[in-house]
Design a protein around this motif. Structure first.
Motif, PDB file in Angstrom:
ATOM      1  N   GLY A  74       0.844  -1.280  -0.141  1.00  0.00           N
ATOM      2  CA  GLY A  74      -0.115   0.148  -0.178  1.00  0.00           C
ATOM      3  C   GLY A  74       0.827   1.048   0.233  1.00  0.00           C
ATOM      4  N   TRP A  75       1.690   1.246   1.029  1.00  0.00           N
ATOM      5  CA  TRP A  75       2.751   2.662   0.636  1.00  0.00           C
ATOM      6  C   TRP A  75       3.555   3.012  -0.266  1.00  0.00           C
ATOM      7  CZ3 TRP A  75       5.030   1.045   5.496  1.00  0.00           C
ATOM      8  CH2 TRP A  75       4.412   1.718   7.164  1.00  0.00           C
ATOM      9  N   ILE A  76       4.435   1.828  -1.270  1.00  0.00           N
ATOM     10  CA  ILE A  76       5.018   1.789  -2.593  1.00  0.00           C
ATOM     11  C   ILE A  76       3.663   1.828  -3.291  1.00  0.00           C
ATOM     12  CG2 ILE A  76       6.243   0.567  -4.495  1.00  0.00           C
ATOM     13  CD1 ILE A  76       6.628  -1.036  -2.151  1.00  0.00           C
ATOM     14  N   GLY A  77       2.255   1.213  -3.569  1.00  0.00           N
ATOM     15  CA  GLY A  77       1.432   1.904  -4.024  1.00  0.00           C
ATOM     16  C   GLY A  77       1.169   3.849  -4.652  1.00  0.00           C
ATOM     17  N   ALA A  78       0.903   4.261  -2.904  1.00  0.00           N
ATOM     18  CA  ALA A  78       0.639   5.594  -2.623  1.00  0.00           C
ATOM     19  C   ALA A  78       1.759   6.372  -3.161  1.00  0.00           C
ATOM     20  CB  ALA A  78       1.156   5.549  -0.829  1.00  0.00           C
ATOM     21  N   MET A  79       2.634   6.032  -3.456  1.00  0.00           N
ATOM     22  CA  MET A  79       4.137   6.722  -3.826  1.00  0.00           C
ATOM     23  C   MET A  79       4.000   6.579  -5.259  1.00  0.00           C
ATOM     24  SD  MET A  79       7.183   5.805  -1.651  1.00  0.00           S
ATOM     25  CE  MET A  79       8.115   6.621  -2.650  1.00  0.00           C
ATOM     26  N   ILE A  80       3.720   5.744  -6.047  1.00  0.00           N
ATOM     27  CA  ILE A  80       3.193   5.479  -7.285  1.00  0.00           C
ATOM     28  C   ILE A  80       1.908   6.030  -8.045  1.00  0.00           C
ATOM     29  CG2 ILE A  80       2.762   3.772  -9.261  1.00  0.00           C
ATOM     30  CD1 ILE A  80       4.814   1.821  -7.387  1.00  0.00           C
TER      31      ILE A  80
END
Length: 326
Positions: A74-80
């Motif tokens: 989720g955190w990686i998806g938020a940055m992307i």
């Protein structure tokens, strides 16, 4: 019991300092090192928060998502997601300068806020997204808070280290050169538009990560969290107060402003009700007064940008040649 309550409050405040540090570092990439006046921080904060929430929250009939993916995903998806949203915004808005860019980014942030609030099928509308998983949430309250604080501070340190490495590299010196003298940078063959877009996306991705950490800390995210006063203008005050162009200054500004902002609320809550409501407005006055004093006596901030770091060697050489010719 009273001591435990104070400890809980201190840990709670420290977690918010860590989250807001990411927002200030993202803004410092855009403004401090690149000269991009982004007044739409709340928009990227919202994109990161909702993206991570929808990816990791359990299935619900009132909003999209429900994929129950790991929090890290989720955190990686938020940055992307924040970086992906920043790309078309940057392509359109970065052609503007200074106050025109600020107006454009404020408008974009308001569009994002209205979409979040009105498109209930996607974001849950006014109810928002709830039951967002939180790392270490199974621990007792105090230990859960301390564990999340350690995690947030570890992420801030990693992001700080990555930004410092990038700013110390040729890319960072080039960005300072573009910020200080665009004509000289153009004459040296630098692709101004592409480099500015890179800085805009980089900063937005860090802001999206801050939004994701906020959502998982609260275990919910609603449109009220995207208040421009808290999620945009307070970040600007923190950066200006601490010193733009200096990551340590950005972190110091976050700590000073948030401690004053939170501690003053703690004090006013102890007053009788009729005075407490009026006293809360003193927080804005105190922060504004502090900012005015810093701008009057130390306009570069408490920890200004170190001397001798502005501009790339090529741009400095061009500037010296230009000065000599004059």
């Amino acid at each position: 019991m009273e001591l435990i309550g104070l400890l809980n409050y201190a840990v709670f405040m420290a977690i918010f300092i860590g989250i807001y540090s990411l927002l200030a570092l993202g803004l410092n990439i855009q403004w401090g090192f690149s000269g991009l006046f982004n007044a739409g921080i709340a928009g990227f904060f919202a994109v990161g928060a909702y993206s991570s929430a929808l990816l990791t929250a359990p299935e619900s009939a009132v909003h999209l998502g429900g994929y129950q993916l790991p929090v890290v995903v989720g955190w990686i998806g938020a940055m992307i997601a924040a970086g992906a949203i920043a790309w078309p915004i940057g392509k359109v808005c970065l052609r503007f300068r200074s106050d025109y860019l600020a107006i454009a980014t404020i408008g974009v942030a308001e569009i994002i806020r209205l979409v979040v609030k009105s498109e209930g099928w996607m974001t849950g509308g006014a109810r928002g997204v709830n039951k967002i998983p939180r790392p270490f949430g199974d621990l007792s309250y105090l230990y859960s808070q301390l564990a999340y604080l350690a995690l947030v501070f570890a992420i801030v340190l990693v992001v700080y280290w990555a930004i410092e490495r990038q700013i110390s590299a040729p890319w960072g010196r080039m960005m300072r050169g573009i910020r200080d003298n665009e004509d000289a940078a153009t004459a040296m063959g630098k692709d101004i538009k592409a480099r500015r877009l890179e800085a805009f996306i980089f900063g937005a991705a860090v802001m999206g990560l801050g939004g994701a950490l906020f959502a998982h800390f609260n275990r919910s995210i609603t449109p009220e969290a995207i208040d421009p006063m808290i999620a945009t203008f307070l970040i600007w005050i923190m950066l200006i107060l601490g010193g733009s162009g200096n990551n340590r200054g950005a972190l110091l500004g976050v700590a000073v402003v948030w401690i004053i902002w939170s501690a003053s609320e703690f004090v006013t809550d102890q007053l009788p009700t009729e005075y407490a409501i009026k006293a809360k407005y003193m927080r804005v006055f105190i922060i504004g007064l502090l900012l005015q004093l810093v701008l009057r006596f130390r306009p570069e901030g408490i920890l200004p940008e170190p001397q001798g770091t502005a501009g790339s060697p090529e741009v400095k050489t061009f500037q010296k040649q230009e000065s000599a010719a004059k």
